[in-house]
Design an enzyme around this catalytic site. Structure first.
Site, PDB file in Angstrom:
ATOM      1  N   HIS A 120     -30.075   3.097  -1.199  1.00 51.00           N
ATOM      2  CA  HIS A 120     -30.830   1.861  -1.451  1.00 51.00           C
ATOM      3  C   HIS A 120     -32.220   2.105  -2.025  1.00 51.00           C
ATOM      4  CE1 HIS A 120     -32.525   3.051   2.368  1.00 51.00           C
ATOM      5  NE2 HIS A 120     -33.464   2.141   2.260  1.00 51.00           N
ATOM      6  N   GLY A 136     -32.750   4.330  -4.590  1.00 51.18           N
ATOM      7  CA  GLY A 136     -32.614   4.867  -5.955  1.00 51.18           C
ATOM      8  C   GLY A 136     -32.755   3.770  -7.010  1.00 51.18           C
ATOM      9  N   GLY A 141     -29.770   1.337  -6.467  1.00 53.59           N
ATOM     10  CA  GLY A 141     -29.843   0.843  -5.085  1.00 53.59           C
ATOM     11  C   GLY A 141     -31.020  -0.096  -4.858  1.00 53.59           C
ATOM     12  N   TYR A 149     -21.260  16.858 -13.865  1.00 51.81           N
ATOM     13  CA  TYR A 149     -21.419  15.489 -13.370  1.00 51.81           C
ATOM     14  C   TYR A 149     -20.217  14.632 -13.778  1.00 51.81           C
ATOM     15  CZ  TYR A 149     -23.656  10.859 -12.892  1.00 51.81           C
ATOM     16  OH  TYR A 149     -23.973   9.563 -12.554  1.00 51.81           O
ATOM     17  N   TRP A 183     -37.256  15.559 -27.271  1.00 53.75           N
ATOM     18  CA  TRP A 183     -36.140  16.502 -27.364  1.00 53.75           C
ATOM     19  C   TRP A 183     -35.086  16.073 -28.382  1.00 53.75           C
ATOM     20  CZ3 TRP A 183     -35.043  16.880 -21.362  1.00 53.75           C
ATOM     21  CH2 TRP A 183     -36.152  17.493 -20.757  1.00 53.75           C
TER      22      TRP A 183
HETATM   23  O1  GFB Z   1     -31.112  10.212 -21.052  1.00 49.54           O
HETATM   24  P1  GFB Z   1     -30.763  11.611 -21.396  1.00 49.54           P
HETATM   25  O2  GFB Z   1     -31.471  12.670 -20.657  1.00 49.54           O
HETATM   26  O3  GFB Z   1     -29.241  11.894 -21.133  1.00 49.54           O
HETATM   27  O4  GFB Z   1     -31.021  11.852 -22.964  1.00 49.54           O
HETATM   28  P2  GFB Z   1     -27.835  11.674 -21.887  1.00 49.54           P
HETATM   29  C1  GFB Z   1     -30.627  10.960 -23.951  1.00 49.54           C
HETATM   30  C2  GFB Z   1     -31.056  11.466 -25.320  1.00 49.54           C
HETATM   31  O5  GFB Z   1     -32.489  11.425 -25.412  1.00 49.54           O
HETATM   32  C3  GFB Z   1     -30.664  12.901 -25.647  1.00 49.54           C
HETATM   33  C4  GFB Z   1     -32.981  12.630 -25.972  1.00 49.54           C
HETATM   34  O6  GFB Z   1     -30.227  12.952 -26.995  1.00 49.54           O
HETATM   35  C5  GFB Z   1     -31.974  13.674 -25.490  1.00 49.54           C
HETATM   36  O7  GFB Z   1     -32.025  14.844 -26.278  1.00 49.54           O
HETATM   37  N1  GFB Z   1     -34.364  12.871 -25.548  1.00 49.54           N
HETATM   38  C6  GFB Z   1     -35.464  12.897 -26.354  1.00 49.54           C
HETATM   39  C7  GFB Z   1     -34.791  13.095 -24.293  1.00 49.54           C
HETATM   40  N2  GFB Z   1     -36.547  13.186 -25.666  1.00 49.54           N
HETATM   41  C8  GFB Z   1     -36.183  13.309 -24.373  1.00 49.54           C
HETATM   42  C9  GFB Z   1     -36.901  13.596 -23.176  1.00 49.54           C
HETATM   43  O8  GFB Z   1     -38.102  13.795 -23.158  1.00 49.54           O
HETATM   44  N3  GFB Z   1     -36.182  13.625 -22.015  1.00 49.54           N
HETATM   45  C10 GFB Z   1     -34.839  13.385 -21.991  1.00 49.54           C
HETATM   46  N4  GFB Z   1     -34.192  13.415 -20.811  1.00 49.54           N
HETATM   47  N5  GFB Z   1     -34.123  13.145 -23.121  1.00 49.54           N
HETATM   48  C11 GFB Z   1     -26.935  11.390 -19.543  1.00 49.54           C
HETATM   49  C12 GFB Z   1     -26.427  12.304 -18.485  1.00 49.54           C
HETATM   50  O9  GFB Z   1     -26.853  12.039 -20.735  1.00 49.54           O
HETATM   51  O10 GFB Z   1     -26.156  10.223 -19.632  1.00 49.54           O
HETATM   52  C13 GFB Z   1     -26.435  11.571 -17.205  1.00 49.54           C
HETATM   53  O11 GFB Z   1     -27.183  13.453 -18.465  1.00 49.54           O
HETATM   54  C14 GFB Z   1     -25.791  10.187 -17.297  1.00 49.54           C
HETATM   55  O12 GFB Z   1     -25.768  12.336 -16.311  1.00 49.54           O
HETATM   56  C15 GFB Z   1     -26.217   9.411 -18.522  1.00 49.54           C
HETATM   57  O13 GFB Z   1     -24.423  10.316 -17.291  1.00 49.54           O
HETATM   58  C16 GFB Z   1     -25.345   8.199 -18.746  1.00 49.54           C
HETATM   59  O14 GFB Z   1     -27.632  10.267 -22.312  1.00 49.54           O
HETATM   60  O15 GFB Z   1     -27.670  12.680 -22.969  1.00 49.54           O
END
Ligand code: GFB
Length: 319
Positions: free
Chosen positions: A15, A17, A20, A140, A206
């Site tokens: 709850h 998160g 949640g 995952y 990224w």
């Molecule tokens: O949201 P995210 O981490 O996960 O990244 P996914 C989405 C996209 O944003 C990727 C880009 O193409 C990343 O390379 N990106 C750009 C960034 N800058 C950043 C940054 O600073 N941080 C992050 N985190 N990303 C998730 C899964 O995958 O999808 C989860 O990892 C979940 O487990 C979710 O299932 C639905 O969309 O790639």
């Protein structure tokens, strides 16, 4: 769902998160269920004995499993053991005890990343097992796929009423904001905000910015979940998305504009894009008369405002 005259007891696992805390607010407001929650410190959902004894004590009528080990692309590709172990344990323990203690209805959340990386887009529910998941989040994804099969198996053998919602990329107030482990939206809000404060000349993002994601505001998912609890009774997964694909490059521009950061953007292409495109086909939901209500820009503004308030109060959750 058959509901007795007394207010049904709803165990909301997880709850505090992202999902949640949105559900917590809406259930509190609507008052249709008596909420049962338990802090993580007092109930470790990966521990079978603790979960069993919790169900024995509280005897919920309904269970919403919003607890999971989640994170962005970097957390998923590095902490692979944590992601597969914790998710398998949590969902197995909770679903099994929900069955043993005769829970009338349970909600399980899968994830858009359960779909094959090469699936046709927008992706329909029937493609879930048609190929391997994207390697950056395979641990995952496989845990969540097991949860989908588990829900179908308990429905098949025990006639358990368990539904599986497959959310797109979620975001909103209550998210985890940090540079390394979070999903893209909270990570970018954090990075731009920090860079603005420090007057940094550039921000590193990224990947290439070309990946496409379907972003769903968490309050929309919470509202949908409460509707599906009332009117959807099938173990067949149901997609929950916004119906729109947003290129990460556009998302970056929007968050830069919302946060008011004026500097340069550097794309760190040594970091992965992950799946090139993840957009959910929401025909099933449309047929049920549901559509996500929060436009991305509105949801991002609300998330940023929440983030700024939280920075002031140091609260990590909304309640
Ligand atoms: O949201 P995210 O981490 O996960 O990244 P996914 C989405 C996209 O944003 C990727 C880009 O193409 C990343 O390379 N990106 C750009 C960034 N800058 C950043 C940054 O600073 N941080 C992050 N985190 N990303 C998730 C899964 O995958 O999808 C989860 O990892 C979940 O487990 C979710 O299932 C639905 O969309 O790639």
């Amino acid at each position: 769902m058959h509901i007795s005259t007394k207010t049904p007891k709803c165990f909301l696992a997880g709850h505090t998160g992202l999902v949640g805390s949105a559900l917590y607010e809406q259930i509190k407001q609507q008052g249709q269920y008596e909420l049962i929650t338990c802090p993580h410190k007092q109930l470790d959902l990966t521990c079978q004995n603790e979960v069993e004894s919790f169900f024995d004590t509280h005897r919920p009528d309904i269970v919403i499993l919003a607890a999971a080990k989640v994170g962005g692309i970097q957390a998923n590709r590095t902490k692979t053991a944590d992601f597969i172990y914790q998710n398998l344990m949590i969902q197995s323990n909770v679903m099994h005890q929900a069955h043993r203690f005769g829970v009338k209805k349970m909600v399980f959340y899968a994830s858009a990343c359960t779909y094959p990386v090469k699936a046709a887009q927008p992706v329909t529910e029937d493609q879930m097992f048609a190929g391997p998941a994207e390697p950056t989040n395979a641990a995952y994804a496989e845990a969540k796929r097991a949860g989908v099969i588990m829900a179908q198996s308990y429905a098949h053998q025990h006639q358990m009423n368990v539904i599986t919602i497959v959310p797109a990329n979620l975001y909103g107030p209550g998210d985890n904001f940090n540079e390394q482990d979070s999903h893209v939206i909270p990570a970018l809000i954090w990075k731009f905000h920090k860079a603005k404060q420090e007057q940094a000349p550039s921000v590193k993002v990224w990947g290439s910015g070309k990946a496409i994601r379907d972003f769903l505001y968490v309050d929309d998912l919470a509202e949908l979940t409460l509707q599906l609890l009332e009117k959807y009774d099938s173990p067949e997964p149901i997609n929950a998305g916004s119906g729109e694909g947003t290129p990460i490059g556009n998302l970056i521009e929007t968050i830069q504009q919302i946060t008011g950061y004026q500097g340069r953007i550097d794309f760190d292409t040594s970091m992965p894009d992950g799946a090139p495109k993840k957009v959910l086909d929401c025909t099933k939901l449309t047929q049920l008369g549901w559509k996500a209500q929060t436009p991305l820009h509105t949801g991002l503004m609300q998330t940023y405002e929440w983030f700024l308030r939280r920075l002031k109060t140091h609260e990590n959750i909304r309640k």
